[in-house]
Write a protein that holds these residues in place. Structure first.
Motif, mmCIF file in Angstrom:
data_model
loop_
_atom_site.group_PDB
_atom_site.id
_atom_site.type_symbol
_atom_site.label_atom_id
_atom_site.label_comp_id
_atom_site.label_asym_id
_atom_site.label_seq_id
_atom_site.Cartn_x
_atom_site.Cartn_y
_atom_site.Cartn_z
ATOM 1 N N TYR A 88 48.293 33.376 45.332
ATOM 2 C CA TYR A 88 46.835 33.144 45.169
ATOM 3 C C TYR A 88 46.505 31.610 45.219
ATOM 4 C CZ TYR A 88 46.767 37.798 43.347
ATOM 5 O OH TYR A 88 46.977 39.219 43.224
ATOM 6 N N TYR A 143 42.684 33.626 39.481
ATOM 7 C CA TYR A 143 41.958 34.212 40.814
ATOM 8 C C TYR A 143 40.873 35.135 40.601
ATOM 9 C CZ TYR A 143 41.633 34.782 46.031
ATOM 10 O OH TYR A 143 41.219 34.822 47.117
ATOM 11 N N VAL A 144 41.025 36.199 39.555
ATOM 12 C CA VAL A 144 40.313 37.408 39.251
ATOM 13 C C VAL A 144 39.185 37.141 38.308
ATOM 14 C CG1 VAL A 144 41.948 38.933 39.857
ATOM 15 C CG2 VAL A 144 41.872 38.198 37.579
ATOM 16 N N PHE A 152 37.227 31.722 40.010
ATOM 17 C CA PHE A 152 37.175 32.068 41.371
ATOM 18 C C PHE A 152 36.074 31.280 42.177
ATOM 19 C CE2 PHE A 152 35.811 34.923 44.672
ATOM 20 C CZ PHE A 152 36.911 35.133 45.438
ATOM 21 N N PRO A 204 36.728 38.679 44.354
ATOM 22 C CA PRO A 204 38.147 38.368 44.386
ATOM 23 C C PRO A 204 38.794 39.535 45.031
ATOM 24 C CG PRO A 204 37.534 38.736 42.166
ATOM 25 C CD PRO A 204 36.434 38.629 42.686
ATOM 26 N N CYS A 220 37.956 44.967 45.865
ATOM 27 C CA CYS A 220 37.511 43.776 45.108
ATOM 28 C C CYS A 220 37.800 44.243 43.716
ATOM 29 C CB CYS A 220 35.895 44.054 45.223
ATOM 30 S SG CYS A 220 35.151 42.604 44.014
ATOM 31 N N TYR A 221 38.401 43.107 43.036
ATOM 32 C CA TYR A 221 39.035 43.405 41.682
ATOM 33 C C TYR A 221 37.504 43.537 40.765
ATOM 34 C CZ TYR A 221 41.086 42.203 37.304
ATOM 35 O OH TYR A 221 41.669 42.464 35.958
ATOM 36 N N VAL A 259 42.143 41.451 45.866
ATOM 37 C CA VAL A 259 43.257 41.819 45.374
ATOM 38 C C VAL A 259 43.746 42.971 46.279
ATOM 39 C CG1 VAL A 259 43.131 40.558 43.401
ATOM 40 C CG2 VAL A 259 42.432 43.073 43.282
ATOM 41 N N THR A 305 36.007 35.171 37.708
ATOM 42 C CA THR A 305 34.850 34.864 38.568
ATOM 43 C C THR A 305 34.532 33.345 38.358
ATOM 44 O OG1 THR A 305 32.999 35.886 36.901
ATOM 45 C CG2 THR A 305 34.004 37.487 38.599
ATOM 46 N N GLN A 347 47.291 34.819 39.121
ATOM 47 C CA GLN A 347 46.459 36.086 39.441
ATOM 48 C C GLN A 347 45.045 35.945 38.362
ATOM 49 O OE1 GLN A 347 45.953 39.076 37.556
ATOM 50 N NE2 GLN A 347 45.310 40.403 39.234
ATOM 51 N N SER A 348 45.667 35.726 37.316
ATOM 52 C CA SER A 348 44.391 35.859 36.217
ATOM 53 C C SER A 348 43.412 34.713 36.466
ATOM 54 C CB SER A 348 44.860 35.585 34.788
ATOM 55 O OG SER A 348 45.450 34.291 34.751
#
Length: 834
Positions: free
Chosen positions: A335, A347-348, A353, A319, A381-382, A321, A350, A344-345
């Motif tokens: 996102y 999206y990050v 995601f 992801p 990359c997160y 960011v 995996t 956001q949580s």
């Protein structure tokens, strides 16, 4: 030609498609409607004639019957009259009969009276019947004439129908298997004649040959294409209002189309999408930003939007960011998973995601805030850190800068006519001259308030006149000499209030000023020759230098032996002599023009010939003390002026005698008229001086106080150019008023030189233009709330045309912004921007 119609000759001319029929036959079967009208008219006229003839016949029969009845009544009346006569005769014969016959007589008399009455009645009936018969006969005659007229009309209509039939027959020949060479009457073919070719279609005669009346193959292809686009055509028809609106601004559409690449570039600059993939170039995984390559450092512009599309499978587990320094950066960041906005949580994470590309786009986008930091931002990359991304540099976009200065942009746009005027080649040349370093520096000096005030004084017409005189090249050259620092310093001294009056006097003797200008180097050296100090100067000393000793309160002169009191050294003017020459003498002596006898100290004398100083020892010999001898013979009319000098003591002069009273005019000047029109010249004579001619000035400058009467028109450059038009100094010009802006939420009247932020969020608004505008009047409108498309703005024309059309303007475009300028009554208000 006209011929009788033939049976069946119009077969195929009617709506029988199988036979090539072209024309409807709704009125008369088998007869085209365009001909049937004449046929129907003929039929109607014939029917009318028949009816009227029958009526006439009936009325004639009635007249005959009435005549017969009248005759019968007349016969009956005659019979009754005869019976009455017989009865009367019988009564008379019976009168002589006896009384037995009285009854019979009475009866017969009664019968006779009755018969007489019957006879009268029958006679009256006969007369009425005769009258009726006469009237009926008249009516019969009228009806017969009407019948005749109708019959004639029927004949004309029938002839017209026949002519129409024949004309049509010559134009449309019906269905045929091959091209005919003549028309249906056997006559030559007429240009434009038609026939239906069996199995093929309509053909037309063009004057020389038969040609098909049908589209070419390419035209048919176009027709098929249009037919296939029927739904699109319907959509266009349904959207006619918007299309018409666009048509009204076709110039603007063309302008935009001509800069399509710029529009595309602008759109791309406002929003940019990176197609993100992940690759391992050998040093570990990195984000690949499309054509920008592996983990590039990128630039972003404030106010723009950037999309990082991570829908590609290689992004799984990575992801993307943003961070600012070591902190997460979420300002303006959104996102998306499976095409829908996500947190956001999620999206990050995996798990969510990786599943976020199954049914829609997986992306992260950032709308760069206006206060975003210029440096410190990074994409990464997160899960795997900074190594997969790179830095982001944030800048202000040109669009943002322009938007931030939109008021200035609008102001410049409002001054378009002025800018156009400045674009003239002559103005450009002027600005090129003004753009030099020297000119800029000069204008900076002129911008001083004191100078501005001085220029206001110079704008006086009298001053302008004086400056016109000063604009002469000779005077300009002289003023260039006067502009040297030493002379300027001297003129500052001369500018003192007590000296200004003296300068006014000097201004009247321009020729003498010229003489001084020609010897300006000597004037400039005066500051070196004369000084004021409390002790004797010790530097830059030359024999003859003077200084006033403020300690001893006396004037001193520098001699070869040092400083000495001037009272015992200086030779002052002791006498003046003037000789008006006649003949050709070589010397002057004795009494002068004023009766004074020439006497001078040898060597201490100046001699002037016609105002020109002569050089002692070269031009003249001055050694005797009572005679001046010239190197060349004088001429009749010459004037010789001699100034003698003698020694005097400054301390011996009674200052009180000088400061009090006045010197009598009789003691000043050797010759000339002495009044308020003359001045005393350097040769001790009075003369008229032309105060309007300053051409003899060669150096130095004149103080502002002496230029207060120069008129603007007298200057070499007596005007300035504004908006392409020359305006005289001291004149005036009306400049376009700056726009002022107002916000409107309901109907309002428009004023010239105004801008309006129109808010139609609540309802449509009507703006009424001025009723009596002046050419050049300008107004502006802006859709404040982006609602013109739902609640329109109507610009009411108020009696004047808009875009040359006598109708109001309806604006239905969201965020529309436009300006109208009044061009005059012919075209009215016109759009300024297309």
């Amino acid at each position: 030609m006209t011929t009788p119609a033939r049976p069946g000759q119009f077969t195929g001319a009617t709506d029988n498609e199988a036979n090539g029929g072209l024309f409807t036959d709704s009125k008369i079967d088998g007869i085209p409607d365009l001909v049937a009208a004449d046929v129907a008219s003929a039929q109607t006229s014939a029917t009318t004639a028949t009816t009227q003839a029958a009526t006439a016949t009936t009325q004639a029969t009635t007249a005959t019957t009435k005549a017969t009845e009248a005759s019968a009544s007349a016969t009956a009346a005659a019979g009754s009259a005869t019976a009455a006569a017989s009865s009367a005769t019988a009564a008379a014969g019976s009168a002589t009969t006896a009384s037995d016959a009285v009854s019979s007589v009475s009866t017969n008399a009664t019968n006779a009276g009755t018969s007489e009455t019957n006879a009268a009645t029958s006679a009256s009936n006969a007369a009425d019947s005769a009258t009726t018969a006469s009237q009926q006969a008249t009516n019969a005659t009228t009806q017969a004439n009407s019948a005749l007229s109708s019959a004639s009309s029927a004949t004309s209509s029938a002839n017209a129908a026949a002519a129409s039939f024949d004309s049509f027959d010559d134009r449309y020949l019906g269905a045929k298997s091959s091209d005919p060479s003549t028309d249906n009457d056997g006559d030559a073919l007429a240009t434009g004649a038609l026939y239906f070719k069996t199995g093929d279609g309509m053909r037309v005669y063009n004057g020389s040959a038969w040609v098909d009346v049908k589209p070419s193959s390419s035209e048919q292809t176009n027709i098929n294409t249009v037919a296939a686009a029927n739904s699109n055509i319907t959509a266009v028809v349904n959207n006619a209002t918007n299309i018409n609106a666009v048509g009204a601004i076709d110039g603007n559409v063309t302008s935009v189309a001509n800069i399509a690449s710029d529009v595309t570039s602008l759109a791309n600059s406002l929003e940019k999408t990176y197609t993100v993939t992940v690759t391992n170039p050998g040093s570990g995984n990195v984000f690949v930003l499309g054509s920008d390559g592996n983990a590039p450092a990128i630039e972003m512009f404030r106010g723009n939007t950037y999309v990082f599309n991570q829908s590609d499978a290689t992004n799984d587990g990575h992801p993307l960011v943003f961070k600012n320094g070591s902190s997460a950066y979420e300002v303006g960041v959104t996102y998306f998973l499976n095409g829908s906005e996500a947190t956001q949580s999620n999206y990050v994470n995996t798990t969510t995601f990786n599943a976020g590309r199954a049914s829609g786009v997986r992306k992260v986008q950032i709308e760069v805030a206006s206060n975003a930091p210029s440096s410190g931002l990074r994409y990464y990359c997160y899960i795997h850190g900074n190594g997969m991304g790179n830095t982001i540099t944030v800048k202000d976009s040109n669009i943002s800068l322009v938007a931030g200065s939109i008021t200035n942009v609008n102001t410049v746009a409002g001054a378009n006519s002025n800018i156009t005027a400045l674009a003239a080649s002559a103005v450009i040349n002027d600005m090129s001259l003004l753009g030099t370093t020297d000119a800029v520096a000069d204008m900076a000096l002129l911008g001083n308030q004191t100078v501005i005030d001085d220029m206001a004084l110079l704008a006086d017409s009298a001053v302008i006149t004086d400056m016109g005189l000063l604009g002469n090249q000779t005077v300009v050259d002289d003023m260039a000499l006067l502009a040297v620092p030493a002379v300027i310093t001297d003129m500052d001294i001369l500018g003192a209030s007590g000296v200004v009056g003296n300068i006014a006097t000097v201004a009247g003797v321009a020729s003498n000023v010229t003489t001084v200008a020609n010897n300006v180097s000597g004037v400039n050296s005066f500051a070196d020759r004369y000084r004021i100090a409390s002790s004797a100067p010790t530097a830059s000393l030359d024999v003859g230098d003077l200084y006033f000793d403020t300690t001893a309160n006396e004037l001193k002169v520098y001699k070869s032996s040092g400083w000495a009191a001037a009272g015992s050294t200086v030779n002052g003017t002791s006498a003046r002599f003037t000789y008006n020459i006649s003949g050709t003498p070589t010397a002057v002596t004795g009494s002068d023009a004023n009766g004074a006898t020439l006497a001078y100290d040898a060597g201490f004398v100046d001699v002037y010939l016609n105002g020109v100083k002569q050089v002692n020892g070269t031009d003249v010999t001055v050694t005797s003390g009572d005679t001046v001898t010239f190197a060349s013979a004088l001429a009749a009319g010459d004037v010789v002026d001699i100034v003698g000098f003698g020694t005097f003591n400054v301390a011996a002069i009674n200052a009180a005698n000088i400061n009090s009273g006045t010197v009598p005019i009789a003691r000043i000047g050797a010759s000339g008229t002495k009044d308020n029109t003359t001045f005393l010249r350097g040769d001790n004579t009075f003369a008229v001086v032309d105060t309007t001619n300053a051409s003899n000035l060669s150096t130095g400058t004149l103080p502002n106080a002496r230029l207060s009467s120069v008129p603007n028109s007298a200057l070499a450059n007596s005007g300035i150019t504004i908006n392409g038009s020359s305006v005289a100094l001291g004149g005036s010009v009306t400049l376009q008023e700056d726009f002022s802006w107002e916000t409107k939420t309901s109907a309002f009247n428009v004023a010239a030189s105004r801008g309006y932020f129109v808010d139609t969020s609540s309802s449509a608004i009507t703006a009424t233009l001025p009723a009596s505008p002046t050419a050049g009047d300008t107004v502006r409108f802006i859709d404040l709330s982006a609602t013109f498309d739902t609640n329109n703005l109507t610009v009411a024309r108020n009696g004047k045309k808009i875009q040359g059309d006598a109708s109001d303007m309806t604006v239905a475009t969201e965020r529309a912004g436009f300006a109208l300028v009044f061009s005059g009554d012919t075209q009215g208000w016109l759009l300024m921007e297309k």
